[in-house]
Design an enzyme around this catalytic site. Structure first.
Site, PDB file in Angstrom:
ATOM      1  CG  HIS A  48     -68.432  -1.682 -69.085  1.00 22.99           C
ATOM      2  ND1 HIS A  48     -68.145  -2.882 -68.481  1.00 22.99           N
ATOM      3  CD2 HIS A  48     -67.301  -0.947 -68.980  1.00 22.99           C
ATOM      4  CE1 HIS A  48     -66.905  -2.858 -68.017  1.00 22.99           C
ATOM      5  NE2 HIS A  48     -66.372  -1.700 -68.306  1.00 22.99           N
ATOM      6  CG  ASP A  81     -69.830  -5.885 -68.579  1.00 23.48           C
ATOM      7  OD1 ASP A  81     -69.959  -5.509 -69.760  1.00 23.48           O
ATOM      8  OD2 ASP A  81     -69.476  -5.127 -67.660  1.00 23.48           O
ATOM      9  CB  SER A  96     -63.294  -2.946 -68.837  1.00 29.69           C
ATOM     10  OG  SER A  96     -63.868  -2.790 -67.590  1.00 29.69           O
TER      11      SER A  96
END
Ligand code: ARG
Ligand code: GLU
Length: 715
Positions: free
Chosen positions: A86, A222, A650
């Site tokens: 992402h 991810d 992230s």
């Protein structure tokens, strides 16, 4: 945990403010003084100087801020970067088309020639961090107004930047910590030629999509990979075909051992923003006013977007990144309200404040300096509430309507027309580039529906003074649908071709054409109404609050001298550490700390928008063809731990006790997203994808052996 609980009961209040071991986002250069002992007690086998050291390569030299919004880490001596899917998604989307749909099919470079350049994307290394509070707060007096104070700080910052030695390819960044009570200086190096190397299909990289986002148990791969390119001297350079892969000072070693319950982990990255030291009055407002308002508006936005995306493949690609972003915070805020409510955060703040007040009362100097602070904060939060609410409406509504974004770009262009010729030409180019981006991701019918829905929320849910007079006047003769029809059919600003035609003219003609456009008139009226009615009083009140908040922070530092305080996240490099462990989301339920590919197959739904997976993944699963990445015939996928993380973390590496890479941070659990305001070790967990799943996908699924060959795997 049990032990902590018992102590809490005995000493009652003293625990309400204890920093639990797992809580905290620590500055890497202070680990040795503040944390090393505790980290070792929790299981760390390396030294703080292996994590941060300015004299020789240390772990920090493998960590970068990616584009200022995520974290990435160097995992080979050829500048290979690992981050989240992402985080790299915008890049993947930009290279995707219906013919070459990398979102759907994934992308892999099997040699360096196939890697794709990404204009605008950059990564920054941190070279050193030093405290500079004394230089920055020099000549500051408590009698000064906030404006005077800020102007001296700005002068001191400018002076320090002038005096501080640095190389030509380095930057200096000076940032406030502890609400402006401390300042640190960062020397950074920023590389601007960052190429896309690999990304799995979305069905793997974003498996479970919005349903699973912020949730545990999780089965998302991810991750994506990029590479840093440098000039021939290994220094930062703009994109050039002659650039070469960057040779890092340090890259991370990868361990395939996996994690057991209780194992030490740390996450090293760039957390964006937390607010751990707010007063209860502030938390209450977030919980009861701001979060619910934003959630309601986003709910409408997402409904409309989704109704168009399911009907049309091109719209689905165009709006994919926007949709995911809007949905992400929408869901997080819901978890935040839930977590704050369930963990009785307000009650906890109240006991903390009671203890704070009693300590203040015991010391006359504190009493005169800080005695009124909590009451003042509570009053100011009451004063700001209507304006903060109007700000939420404005901020949640305006950027969602693309024709207003277009108007905003043109507004900036018009302003530059009063400047010199060079500025004019420069901003014309920049504006057109921005407009290209907007129109690439623009569906007029979808936008019109958003306009109609959101403008009615804007009109109906706010006090009359905050609403654009022009819109109110239009609404006396027409309904919103008719107004929207007029604008979307007659405005000169709804196609890129039209706009290009307009800005070709002489500046004065351009200005006239734009200023006479109804859409532009509406945009200007809404923004001007906002600026006078909301933004200026809001900024005055916010200045008062900032000052109180700064004093309250200092008061907490003074009063709780023995507590180890960590500064709120502010997009600077931090280390957070904890242990691998499950949690109890609700009464009678216990969540395990690991997931396996079996869970992917349990969730698998052929043809589903969120839970379909590629046939090849199913085949590998059925054949148990996990290579060296499986354990006992099962393939690990994700795990959770008590590391205190937030947005911006992230893509951060999850490291084991030896500093080896074992996972990749990408999320938190739903019940614990309140950790931005109030960390609770019982339910706050970060979610990581196991590095063995990442490598399994690269090696077995994508067969990108070239990438595996670059990495250093320690077994
Ligand atoms: N919740 C994670 C974060 O805050 C992941 C977001 C990306 N995934 C998604 N389905 N939107 O950024
Ligand atoms: N997914 C988040 C990010 O983009 C990290 C999760 C979190 O907020 O903790 O940074």
């Amino acid at each position: 945990m049990m032990y902590k609980k018992i102590i809490c009961i005995i000493t009652l209040f003293s625990c309400s403010f204890k920093t639990f071991a797992d809580e905290g986002m620590w500055l890497p250069q202070l680990l040795q003084t503040l944390n090393e002992k505790e980290m070792k007690k929790m299981g760390m086998k390396i030294n703080a100087s292996d994590i941060y050291n300015i004299n020789k390569g240390s772990l920090k030299d493998a960590i970068v801020s990616l584009g200022g919004f995520c974290t990435a880490e160097v995992i080979s001596n050829q500048g290979l970067l690992l981050t989240n899917h992402h985080c790299g998604f915008d890049a993947v989307q930009n290279h995707s088309s219906i013919e070459n749909n990398y979102i759907q099919n994934g992308f892999w470079a099997y040699n360096k020639q196939q890697e794709l350049q990404n204009p605008g994307l950059f990564v920054s290394f941190i070279i050193s961090i030093d405290e500079v509070t004394n230089s920055i707060l020099k000549d500051i007096k408590s009698s000064m107004t906030e404006k005077e104070r800020q102007s001296i700080i700005d002068k001191n910052i400018a002076q320090l930047k002038k005096d501080h030695k640095k190389e030509s390819y380095q930057d200096l960044i000076i940032k406030p910590f502890f609400e402006g009570n401390k300042y640190y200086l960062f020397v950074t190096e920023t590389y601007k030629d960052i190429r896309l190397v690999g990304a799995p299909p979305s069905s793997i990289g974003n498996f479970g999509k919005d349903t699973d986002n912020w949730m545990w148990p999780r089965h998302t791969g991810d991750f994506s990979m990029f590479r840093i390119y440098a000039d021939k001297d290994n220094k930062p350079a703009a994109y050039s075909p002659n650039n070469v892969p960057y040779t890092p000072k340090r890259s991370l070693n990868i361990s395939l051992k996996g994690m057991k319950e209780g194992d030490f982990t740390m996450v090293f990255g760039f957390p964006g923003k937390t607010n751990e030291y707010l007063s209860g009055s502030a938390i209450e407002q977030i919980m009861k006013v701001n979060d619910p308002t934003k959630i309601n508006i986003r709910h409408e936005v997402l409904d409309i977007m989704k109704s168009f995306m399911v009907k049309d493949e091109a719209t689905k690609i165009q709006y994919a990144a926007k949709y995911a972003n809007i949905e992400n915070a929408y869901k997080k805020w819901q978890g935040e309200v839930l977590g704050l409510t369930r963990s009785d955060a307000l009650q906890k703040k109240a006991s903390y404040e009671k203890l704070f007040s009693s300590k203040i009362k015991s010391n006359p100097a504190w009493e005169s300096q800080y005695g009124r602070i909590l009451q003042d904060l509570s009053n100011e939060y009451k004063n700001i509430e209507p304006y903060a609410l109007a700000r939420d409406y404005y901020n949640e509504i305006m950027p969602r309507i693309e024709i207003f974004n277009t108007a905003s770009v043109l507004n900036t262009l018009l302003q530059s027309y009063s400047k010199d010729i060079e500025t004019k030409n420069d901003s014309k180019g920049k504006s057109l580039a921005k407009l290209e981006d907007i129109f690439k991701e623009y569906n007029p019918a979808l936008d019109q529906q958003l306009f109609e829905k959101l403008m009615m929320i804007y009109v109906n849910n706010q006090s009359a003074d905050n609403i654009s007079p022009l819109l109110k006047q239009w609404l006396t003769t027409k309904d919103i649908h008719a107004i929207a029809n007029d604008i979307y059919t007659s405005s000169v600003m709804t196609t890129l071709e039209n706009i290009k035609g307009i800005v070709k003219n002489e500046p004065n003609t351009t200005i006239d054409l734009i200023k006479n456009d109804n859409l532009f008139k509406l945009y200007t009226d809404i923004t001007e109404t906002y600026n006078t009615q909301v933004a200026s009083p809001l900024s005055m009140l916010q200045t008062n609050i900032n000052k109180l908040q700064r004093n309250y922070m200092q008061a907490q530092l003074d009063v709780f001298k023995n507590k180890n305080f960590y500064p709120d996240a502010n997009s600077t490099l931090r280390v957070t550490y904890g242990n691998v462990k499950g949690y109890q989301p609700r009464d009678g339920m216990k969540y395990h700390f690991y997931t396996y590919m079996d869970g992917i197959m349990e969730k698998y739904k052929a043809g589903d928008y969120e839970f379909d997976v590629p046939q090849k993944l199913i085949d590998l699963y059925k054949a148990k063809d996990f290579g060296r990445y499986g354990v006992n015939g099962r393939q690990p996928v994700c795990f959770i731990a008590s590391n205190h993380t937030t947005g911006g973390n992230s893509g951060s590496p999850a490291l084991d006790a030896y500093g080896n890479l074992v996972g990749l941070n990408f999320d938190r659990v739903w019940e614990g997203t309140m950790s931005d305001l109030n960390y609770n070790p019982e339910i706050c967990r970060n979610v990581m994808v196991d590095i063995r799943y990442v490598l399994f996908i690269v090696d077995k699924y994508a067969e990108a052996k070239n990438l595996i060959a670059e990495m250093k795997i320690v077994e």
